[in-house]
Design a protein around this motif. Structure first.
Motif, PDB file in Angstrom:
ATOM      1  N   SER A   1     -24.650  -2.712 -18.034  1.00 49.18           N
ATOM      2  CA  SER A   1     -25.900  -2.556 -17.764  1.00 49.18           C
ATOM      3  C   SER A   1     -26.520  -1.819 -16.692  1.00 49.18           C
ATOM      4  CB  SER A   1     -26.754  -3.739 -17.133  1.00 49.18           C
ATOM      5  OG  SER A   1     -25.478  -4.352 -16.191  1.00 49.18           O
ATOM      6  N   SER A   2     -27.032  -1.317 -16.269  1.00 52.27           N
ATOM      7  CA  SER A   2     -27.064  -0.283 -15.152  1.00 52.27           C
ATOM      8  C   SER A   2     -27.272   1.290 -15.868  1.00 52.27           C
ATOM      9  CB  SER A   2     -26.332   0.142 -13.662  1.00 52.27           C
ATOM     10  OG  SER A   2     -26.449  -0.681 -13.151  1.00 52.27           O
ATOM     11  N   ALA A   3     -26.203   1.957 -17.125  1.00 49.21           N
ATOM     12  CA  ALA A   3     -26.205   2.503 -17.848  1.00 49.21           C
ATOM     13  C   ALA A   3     -27.901   2.246 -18.697  1.00 49.21           C
ATOM     14  CB  ALA A   3     -24.881   3.110 -18.682  1.00 49.21           C
ATOM     15  N   HIS A   4     -27.592   1.215 -20.087  1.00 51.79           N
ATOM     16  CA  HIS A   4     -28.641   0.825 -20.048  1.00 51.79           C
ATOM     17  C   HIS A   4     -30.078   1.259 -19.421  1.00 51.79           C
ATOM     18  CE1 HIS A   4     -31.304  -1.770 -22.590  1.00 51.79           C
ATOM     19  NE2 HIS A   4     -30.676  -1.293 -23.913  1.00 51.79           N
ATOM     20  N   ARG A   5     -30.544   1.063 -18.252  1.00 54.07           N
ATOM     21  CA  ARG A   5     -31.787   0.894 -18.160  1.00 54.07           C
ATOM     22  C   ARG A   5     -31.675   2.875 -17.401  1.00 54.07           C
ATOM     23  NH1 ARG A   5     -32.548   1.716 -12.732  1.00 54.07           N
ATOM     24  NH2 ARG A   5     -29.824   1.302 -11.821  1.00 54.07           N
ATOM     25  N   LEU A   6     -30.642   3.244 -16.867  1.00 53.18           N
ATOM     26  CA  LEU A   6     -31.278   4.415 -16.533  1.00 53.18           C
ATOM     27  C   LEU A   6     -31.048   5.388 -17.898  1.00 53.18           C
ATOM     28  CD1 LEU A   6     -27.893   4.830 -14.533  1.00 53.18           C
ATOM     29  CD2 LEU A   6     -30.151   5.120 -14.019  1.00 53.18           C
ATOM     30  N   ILE A   7     -30.086   5.158 -18.952  1.00 52.81           N
ATOM     31  CA  ILE A   7     -30.718   6.027 -20.415  1.00 52.81           C
ATOM     32  C   ILE A   7     -32.028   5.522 -21.164  1.00 52.81           C
ATOM     33  CG2 ILE A   7     -29.846   5.039 -23.043  1.00 52.81           C
ATOM     34  CD1 ILE A   7     -26.903   5.266 -21.948  1.00 52.81           C
TER      35      ILE A   7
ATOM     36  N   GLU B   1     -32.256  11.548 -26.192  1.00 51.46           N
ATOM     37  CA  GLU B   1     -32.577  11.617 -27.392  1.00 51.46           C
ATOM     38  C   GLU B   1     -31.875  10.775 -28.168  1.00 51.46           C
ATOM     39  OE1 GLU B   1     -33.087  15.420 -29.452  1.00 51.46           O
ATOM     40  OE2 GLU B   1     -35.366  15.859 -28.390  1.00 51.46           O
ATOM     41  N   ARG B   2     -32.320   9.592 -28.882  1.00 48.81           N
ATOM     42  CA  ARG B   2     -31.868   8.254 -29.596  1.00 48.81           C
ATOM     43  C   ARG B   2     -31.159   8.711 -31.045  1.00 48.81           C
ATOM     44  NH1 ARG B   2     -32.249   1.879 -29.836  1.00 48.81           N
ATOM     45  NH2 ARG B   2     -30.081   1.107 -30.409  1.00 48.81           N
TER      46      ARG B   2
ATOM     47  N   TRP C   1     -17.904  18.972 -25.989  1.00 47.55           N
ATOM     48  CA  TRP C   1     -16.943  18.387 -26.352  1.00 47.55           C
ATOM     49  C   TRP C   1     -17.421  17.195 -26.771  1.00 47.55           C
ATOM     50  CZ3 TRP C   1     -15.432  22.113 -23.345  1.00 47.55           C
ATOM     51  CH2 TRP C   1     -14.157  23.112 -23.717  1.00 47.55           C
ATOM     52  N   HIS C   2     -18.234  16.855 -26.027  1.00 49.30           N
ATOM     53  CA  HIS C   2     -18.787  15.688 -26.360  1.00 49.30           C
ATOM     54  C   HIS C   2     -20.306  15.183 -26.533  1.00 49.30           C
ATOM     55  CE1 HIS C   2     -15.167  15.225 -23.836  1.00 49.30           C
ATOM     56  NE2 HIS C   2     -14.145  13.892 -25.106  1.00 49.30           N
ATOM     57  N   PRO C   3     -20.736  15.653 -27.021  1.00 55.55           N
ATOM     58  CA  PRO C   3     -22.813  15.986 -27.309  1.00 55.55           C
ATOM     59  C   PRO C   3     -23.098  15.063 -27.982  1.00 55.55           C
ATOM     60  CG  PRO C   3     -21.267  17.133 -29.304  1.00 55.55           C
ATOM     61  CD  PRO C   3     -19.720  16.580 -28.485  1.00 55.55           C
ATOM     62  N   PHE C   4     -22.631  13.928 -28.081  1.00 56.44           N
ATOM     63  CA  PHE C   4     -23.373  13.155 -28.972  1.00 56.44           C
ATOM     64  C   PHE C   4     -21.849  11.254 -28.769  1.00 56.44           C
ATOM     65  CE2 PHE C   4     -23.339  15.961 -31.785  1.00 56.44           C
ATOM     66  CZ  PHE C   4     -24.630  15.876 -31.879  1.00 56.44           C
ATOM     67  N   LEU C   5     -22.277  10.422 -27.535  1.00 56.36           N
ATOM     68  CA  LEU C   5     -22.200   9.984 -26.880  1.00 56.36           C
ATOM     69  C   LEU C   5     -22.767   8.406 -27.311  1.00 56.36           C
ATOM     70  CD1 LEU C   5     -21.695  10.611 -23.243  1.00 56.36           C
ATOM     71  CD2 LEU C   5     -19.726  11.245 -25.316  1.00 56.36           C
ATOM     72  N   THR C   6     -22.645   6.610 -27.058  1.00 58.92           N
ATOM     73  CA  THR C   6     -22.333   5.914 -27.432  1.00 58.92           C
ATOM     74  C   THR C   6     -23.120   5.509 -25.864  1.00 58.92           C
ATOM     75  OG1 THR C   6     -20.558   4.593 -27.208  1.00 58.92           O
ATOM     76  CG2 THR C   6     -20.862   5.233 -29.008  1.00 58.92           C
ATOM     77  N   LEU C   7     -23.774   4.350 -26.163  1.00 63.18           N
ATOM     78  CA  LEU C   7     -24.094   4.219 -24.649  1.00 63.18           C
ATOM     79  C   LEU C   7     -22.544   3.510 -23.487  1.00 63.18           C
ATOM     80  CD1 LEU C   7     -26.421   1.141 -23.735  1.00 63.18           C
ATOM     81  CD2 LEU C   7     -24.405   0.779 -22.741  1.00 63.18           C
ATOM     82  N   SER C   8     -21.779   3.136 -24.735  1.00 63.53           N
ATOM     83  CA  SER C   8     -20.171   2.645 -23.441  1.00 63.53           C
ATOM     84  C   SER C   8     -19.688   3.597 -23.272  1.00 63.53           C
ATOM     85  CB  SER C   8     -19.404   1.465 -24.818  1.00 63.53           C
ATOM     86  OG  SER C   8     -20.098   0.633 -25.115  1.00 63.53           O
ATOM     87  N   GLU C   9     -19.186   4.507 -23.731  1.00 65.80           N
ATOM     88  CA  GLU C   9     -19.055   5.914 -23.505  1.00 65.80           C
ATOM     89  C   GLU C   9     -19.737   6.423 -22.036  1.00 65.80           C
ATOM     90  OE1 GLU C   9     -17.568   7.519 -28.341  1.00 65.80           O
ATOM     91  OE2 GLU C   9     -19.449   7.657 -27.643  1.00 65.80           O
TER      92      GLU C   9
ATOM     93  N   TYR D   1     -26.131   9.136 -28.203  1.00 70.25           N
ATOM     94  CA  TYR D   1     -27.538   9.576 -27.848  1.00 70.25           C
ATOM     95  C   TYR D   1     -26.993  11.487 -27.450  1.00 70.25           C
ATOM     96  CZ  TYR D   1     -29.168   5.254 -26.310  1.00 70.25           C
ATOM     97  OH  TYR D   1     -30.175   3.804 -26.360  1.00 70.25           O
ATOM     98  N   ARG D   2     -27.886  12.071 -27.890  1.00 68.54           N
ATOM     99  CA  ARG D   2     -27.540  13.653 -27.429  1.00 68.54           C
ATOM    100  C   ARG D   2     -28.144  13.853 -26.327  1.00 68.54           C
ATOM    101  NH1 ARG D   2     -29.830  16.005 -32.298  1.00 68.54           N
ATOM    102  NH2 ARG D   2     -31.864  15.592 -32.917  1.00 68.54           N
ATOM    103  N   LEU D   3     -28.569  14.776 -25.184  1.00 66.93           N
ATOM    104  CA  LEU D   3     -29.615  15.405 -24.352  1.00 66.93           C
ATOM    105  C   LEU D   3     -30.520  16.245 -25.259  1.00 66.93           C
ATOM    106  CD1 LEU D   3     -26.908  18.000 -22.183  1.00 66.93           C
ATOM    107  CD2 LEU D   3     -27.677  15.611 -21.408  1.00 66.93           C
TER     108      LEU D   3
END
Length: 309
Positions: A42-48, A58-59, A24-32, A65-67
């Motif tokens: 900030s942690s999400a940004h580094r992990l991504i 993949e951006r 249901w959520h194949p495409f997400l923003t950094l905040s999502e 982003y998507r898997l």
């Protein structure tokens, strides 16, 4: 394994990011992603960024982003899912051709059934199954066919975690679940009537692998019209027997340790498999040598007819 300030491993934090994505959520923003994974932005940004470098995310141009396709590459190497799916697909197709509704294949994954394949017609009844999607074990016929042959500890855990109701016909109590599992073992197949949607009924049987272990369950979702389930169950039993026979052949000890397991991952013509087993390296790698004395087989060589059920 390196751990974060809360004692959580770095690997687990990466997995939480990957698990943010679903059908249901194949495409997400950094905040999502940060919100879904429960980590600071900030942690999400580094992990991504780390996952993106490795091809696991993949951006896209719109900054979502998507898997990453590399995840599919890893998944395609596991006998427990994609290899099983390839072996079972002709049998699943034969079931679908007869039923003309939904035919599906699921495996045990924690307290859920994970669906690794499904075939459907456009006008079929409602079905909540998605390839790569999960449904709690107690709520589907495929899940019950798996749970009936699982360890009692898993049954206890499923009950302890609570049995989510989807409709008035969903199993709601531990006593009801245990009784249903006994019936599955007695009958050899599972039936749910309106457990997820009132108009739909599921029938499923276990698929036995080498050593008598239940590897998967194959099932159908058909109209909940009160018709006898015996014909569906017999159809599914024949398909499960065929899959089990081919699993036994695929998981046999191969020529030596170098080639062990190739038949559990791929299907194809007899000569193609013999060719792959003769190689010292993966033929898909750049510069991989070609086995001497090989030639292309005639069209259709070694490919048998589709299963007849």
């Amino acid at each position: 394994m390196a751990r974060g300030s809360a004692g959580e491993s770095v690997l687990h934090r990466h997995l939480r990011v990957l698990e943010s994505f679903d059908a249901w959520h194949p495409f997400l923003t950094l905040s999502e992603i940060a919100d879904a994974a429960g980590v600071p932005r900030s942690s999400a940004h580094r992990l991504i960024a780390e996952l993106e470098r490795e091809g696991l995310l993949e951006r896209l141009p719109d900054r979502t982003y998507r898997l990453g396709v590399r995840l599919w590459e890893f998944a395609s190497r596991t006998p427990g899912a994609v290899g099983l799916r390839e072996i079972a697909r002709p049998w699943l197709g034969a079931v679908h051709e007869r039923v003309r509704q939904h035919a599906q294949l699921g495996v045990l994954s924690g307290r859920d059934v994970l669906f690794i394949d499904r075939m459907s017609t456009r006008e079929a009844v409602v079905n909540a199954t998605l390839i790569g999607g999960r449904i709690p074990l107690h709520a589907s016929s495929t899940g019950l066919a798996l749970l009936a042959y699982a360890d009692n500890a898993l049954v206890n855990d499923v009950i302890a975690r609570g049995l989510r109701p989807y409709t008035q016909r969903t199993i709601r109590t531990g006593a009801e679940l245990r009784a249903q599992l006994r019936r599955v073992r007695e009958d050899g197949y599972a039936v749910t009537e309106g457990a997820i949607h009132p108009e739909s009924r599921g029938i499923a049987v276990p698929v036995m692998g080498p050593g008598g272990i239940v590897y998967a369950a194959i099932g159908v979702v058909v109209p909940n019209d009160g018709a006898s389930t015996h014909g569906y169950a017999e159809l599914l039993r024949r398909a499960a027997t065929g899959i089990a026979r081919e699993l036994a052949a695929a998981y046999r000890p191969d020529v030596d340790e170098r080639t062990h397991g190739i038949r559990s991952l791929v299907s194809g013509s007899r000569r193609s498999l013999e060719y792959l087993e003769s190689l010292d390296t993966d033929p898909h790698d750049a510069g991989a040598p070609v086995a001497p004395g090989t030639s292309d087989p005639a069209p259709g060589a070694g490919i048998g007819p589709a299963p007849v059920l």
